[in-house]
Design an enzyme around this catalytic site. Structure first.
Site, PDB file in Angstrom:
ATOM      1  N   HIS A  78      38.391  40.808  35.706  1.00 42.30           N
ATOM      2  CA  HIS A  78      39.498  41.500  35.063  1.00 42.30           C
ATOM      3  C   HIS A  78      39.592  41.115  33.590  1.00 42.30           C
ATOM      4  CE1 HIS A  78      40.623  41.685  39.323  1.00 42.30           C
ATOM      5  NE2 HIS A  78      41.289  42.767  39.014  1.00 42.30           N
ATOM      6  N   ASP A 118      34.506  49.261  41.221  1.00 38.53           N
ATOM      7  CA  ASP A 118      35.765  48.573  40.984  1.00 38.53           C
ATOM      8  C   ASP A 118      36.421  49.277  39.796  1.00 38.53           C
ATOM      9  OD1 ASP A 118      37.825  46.763  41.199  1.00 38.53           O
ATOM     10  OD2 ASP A 118      36.558  44.989  41.111  1.00 38.53           O
TER      11      ASP A 118
END
Length: 628
Positions: free
Chosen positions: A240, A325
């Protein structure tokens, strides 16, 4: 015993479908076997591209930094979904307030007119434990994957993983969701892993495989998704926030990270969907790609045809749907142009691009239009293989047909009171059977209710859960303190006046994925120094010290020299304004006072670490756990 509950006890949820006229003849054809190709033949290129895109609308009309979410469907969002033929929507906690609102939202999404009667994938991340998007307290959050690993190590084969999958699927279906991005099958072999950690079942590939399959079998009524391929378990960077790299050799990759995928696919137990990992894995693909600043770097797995097509499809034989993702994660978005990313994703052979652009307002629709225009042009110029687009869309249509995902056809489910009670029973059983006692120097169980107890935890709700159990047991002098809301001098005064200090640790700060996917504030609880200071002062004052490892059992290496008892819970939610947001801390507190015998065992090896941060020998082996 709860671990003897047969899978057949969880019943009573029947999908009820209401078909509207929007499910036209082609949509009806989609429900018949082997007709995905006939539907595909009637689709335009733009319709096909739309099926390969999944969007989010969690920040619609809001500044993303505010964390506010959009909880309804307005005309503009509906038009975007319809006009661009979007194949799916992912919902976050921002979008999900309560049962009525969630059902209304998913019903609106399912009713969006779609050409050819093709419905929307409506998904969320409901892994259980610390990654859970539904409203806590209203739905069954469970203790998470590593808690299941600890349960398995302590009890062996159990119906509980199957039942957890069953209950989670029932609850999602009852709300109109048809896709759960779970389970995580990463093998957490790096104890400093900031993003996987307790989201993994453990560090043993065979155990990860076994537990993941049981959860998927329980979740058969919805779309399930293994993640993150080819394996995010040996990273020390959060994707992230940056681009991680795995430095295993090829033999290790097959023996560890790829093993759960290889086994499930070979046994025809593969999940409906597999999600990619935003990681570099040079042993599997060491080719270079040029990022925005002109530097050549090793290609991320999400963009790697060697990994996503040659390895997963051709070598391993996976026939299901693949999805990236989230493409707004910094591992990708900081390094590449969004349009080029989607082109590379499709050329790598990945079926669906998740969150390729962020559309937060009507005037940002152009970003989506420009992306689709670009991809269409690339296909028309031969830069993206049109035949592979067709094969990919056919896989998506086949999945939707198999799960009865049609436009205007929203699944609803009635969950009875018996099932609700069983869900709570299963949640409590998993928490109870996962609690792991790692140290006890003749302190536990706490029997003398006249002893004064001070509790220090990063969040107030964590201490409140422990406080409630101790008070119910008869301890009359118990105080609970949120660490950052009590000054150090006051902390020392509390320690001075008490006999027992209970400290809760989240020393490895939690990842953005545990913060609804938001990077802001995600690592605020990882305060090893402050927790160590409390323990050190209490030790000098000759107080009895209990350490609760509320997230990661790996935290123990920082603290176990000065404590009298250490308990691993694997989950950190407690009691917030009277709402039980998790069961693990209640279970741990009952273990402290002797009402629960800890029976979980470590599902991971925990290593000593040298002053440079490198792991050395094993301090606590997999399978370790004291008897209560």
């Amino acid at each position: 015993m709860m671990n003897t509950i047969p899978p057949t006890r969880v019943t009573g949820v029947v999908a009820v479908t209401a078909q509207t006229p929007r499910a036209n003849a082609l949509g009806q054809a989609l429900t018949r076997a082997d007709n995905s190709q006939s539907v595909l033949a009637g689709m335009t290129l733009r319709e096909k591209i739309g099926q390969k895109i999944m969007l989010d609308f969690r920040y619609w009309g809001q500044d993303s930094a505010s964390g506010a979410g959009h909880r309804g469907l307005n005309a503009c969002i509906e038009n975007i979904l319809r006009d661009y033929h979007i194949g799916g929507v992912i919902l976050f906690a921002n979008n999900l307030k309560d049962a009525d609102q969630i059902r209304r939202l998913t019903g609106q999404l399912a009713a969006v007119p779609q050409t050819h009667g093709i419905g929307l994938l409506i998904g969320t991340d409901n892994e259980g434990g610390n990654v859970f998007r539904l409203p806590r307290g209203d739905y069954t959050a469970f203790a998470g994957n590593m808690a299941l690993g600890a349960l398995y190590e302590g009890h062996g084969e159990s119906a509980l993983p199957y039942l957890q999958g069953k209950i989670m699927a029932q609850e999602l279906c009852s709300l109109g969701l048809n896709l759960n991005f779970a389970p995580v099958v990463d093998v957490n072999s790096n104890q400093a892993n900031p993003v996987i950690n307790v989201r993994a079942f453990g560090d043993c590939p065979a155990q990860v495989d076994r537990l993941a399959r049981q959860m998927v079998k329980g979740s058969a009524q919805i779309v399930t998704c293994y993640k993150h391929f080819p394996g995010h378990g040996d990273t020390h960077t959060d994707s992230h926030l940056n681009l991680p790299r795995v430095d295993r050799n090829r033999e290790q990759a097959y023996a560890v990270d790829l093993a759960p995928y290889i086994a499930a696919i070979a046994d025809n137990d593969a999940p409906d969907m597999i999600m990619t990992a935003h990681i570099q894995y040079p042993a599997l693909d060491d080719s270079l790609i040029t990022r925005l600043d002109g530097e050549d770097i090793i290609v991320p797995a999400t963009l790697s045809r060697r990994i996503q097509h040659h390895l997963l499809r051709q070598e391993m034989g996976y026939r299901g749907v693949t999805i990236t993702d989230a493409l707004d994660m910094k591992a990708i978005s900081d390094h590449f142009d969004p349009r080029d990313v989607v082109k590379r994703v499709f050329n790598a052979g990945v079926d669906i691009a998740l969150m390729p652009v962020s559309v937060q307002a009507a005037d940002e629709e152009d970003k989506l239009r420009e992306l689709i225009d670009y991809i269409v042009a690339q296909v028309e110029r031969g830069e993206i293989d049109s035949e592979e687009i067709d094969v990919s869309v056919a896989r998506i249509l086949t999945l939707k047909r198999a799960k009865n995902i049609l436009a205007g056809q929203a699944a609803s489910a009635a969950i009875g009171e018996t099932e609700r009670r069983l869900a709570k029973e299963v949640e409590s059983a998993i928490a109870d059977q996962s609690i792991t006692l790692l140290q006890n120097h003749q302190l536990l169980p706490l029997r003398d209710v006249s002893r004064r107890v001070a509790i220090f935890t990063p969040w107030g709700e964590q201490g409140h859960a422990v406080l409630q159990v101790l008070q119910q047991k008869g301890f009359h002098d118990v105080s609970s303190h949120k660490i950052d809301e009590i000054a150090w001098q006051a902390q020392r005064q509390e320690i001075d006046r008490c006999d027992i200090v209970i400290v809760g640790s989240q020393a490895i700060g939690f990842s953005p994925v545990e913060n609804n996917g938001q990077a802001s504030g995600a690592n605020g609880t990882g305060d090893t120094a402050h927790i160590a200071a409390i323990i050190d002062y209490a030790h000098r004052q000759q107080k009895k010290i209990v350490l609760l490892l509320m997230r990661s059992p790996y935290d123990i290496i920082h603290f176990d020299g000065k404590t009298d008892a250490i308990v691993a819970t694997y989950a950190y939610y407690g009691l917030d304004n009277g709402v039980r947001r998790g069961e693990s801390l209640f279970a741990a507190a009952r273990a402290l006072v002797g009402d629960l015998k800890p029976s979980g065992k470590l599902p991971v090896n925990i290593y000593n670490v040298d002053p440079q941060g490198a792991i050395t020998d094993i301090r606590y082996p997999r399978g370790f756990g004291l008897n209560g």
